[in-house]
Scaffold this active site. Sequence first.
Site, PDB file in Angstrom:
ATOM      1  N   HIS A  51       0.717  -1.075  -0.001  1.00 47.45           N
ATOM      2  CA  HIS A  51       0.086  -0.037   0.015  1.00 47.45           C
ATOM      3  C   HIS A  51       0.900   1.129  -0.231  1.00 47.45           C
ATOM      4  O   HIS A  51       1.666   1.620   0.982  1.00 47.45           O
ATOM      5  CB  HIS A  51      -0.840   0.003   1.216  1.00 47.45           C
ATOM      6  N   HIS A  60      -1.024  10.304  -2.755  1.00 48.32           N
ATOM      7  CA  HIS A  60      -2.213  10.010  -2.092  1.00 48.32           C
ATOM      8  C   HIS A  60      -3.323  11.216  -2.313  1.00 48.32           C
ATOM      9  O   HIS A  60      -4.457  11.300  -2.804  1.00 48.32           O
ATOM     10  CB  HIS A  60      -2.407   9.493  -0.779  1.00 48.32           C
TER      11      HIS A  60
END
Length: 259
Positions: free
Chosen positions: A18, A60
């Site tokens: 991730h 992100h």
Amino acid sequence: PGQANPSFSLDHFILIAHRGASFHAPEHTMEAYQLAETLAADFIEIDLQMTRDGVLVAMHDDKVDRTTNGKGLVSSYTLDELKELDAGSWFNKKYPKEASDSYVGAKVPTLEEIFQRFGNRVNYYIETKAQDNSGMEDKLLHLLNKYNLIGSRGNVVIQSFSKQSLLKIHETHPNLPLVQLVHPDEVSTLSDEKLEEMKSYSVGIGINYNELNKHLIKKIKAKNLFIHTYTVNDRDDFDRLKEWGVNGVFTDIVNLGRS
Ligand code: G3P
Ligand code: CA
């Protein structure tokens, strides 16, 4: 490194790094992706944002504030301006136990730089954090084609919370594996009908692990949809979810299942 051609089957399990190996290195930097490759994650996860001059970069948030020393929207920066920022020092400050001098001054990587560095040695799990009609999908498909990452090897998965973004990709690339991410507050709406609809364009769905239970996993897999769950950083959660039959986890800790 990850398998070149991961066979997606309902009993196959994958480990997705991730934001890179983001527990041990600053998320979305080459350092985090390199560590994920070194630790042999099955996939590296990349969230996409776009600069003012239309370049896809790994980040992100839509703002640079949390993960760099800059301020403001990614979309207000040109690539040259973004490259001036330090994307590593925040990590050293926030996670002193994991800090490393080598992270100081880390740059925000472009998607193209990531493809240039890792080529087809790794598998990519890419999220379009698209604002509607940003054109992000076309740019992504262009780069995937340029680096020969579509088709033969099957080492790319595209994920999004935006159905519209996934449909844009599915329209022109119906064989590219897509994963529909589901917001926690939408999990209760996952009727058989809704799952069938998702199945029409995606191979699986991504769900927060707190929303999963045995019954839901069974229901989703009965539709021949994979379940990839985020973001699992605890060994007990990892073991339980694997036992329940999820097909993959997003984790910041690439060694989680091995420790
Ligand atoms: O893509 C799975 C997971 O990464 C979604 O949440 O906020 O970490 O992109 P987020
Ligand atoms: Ca993501």
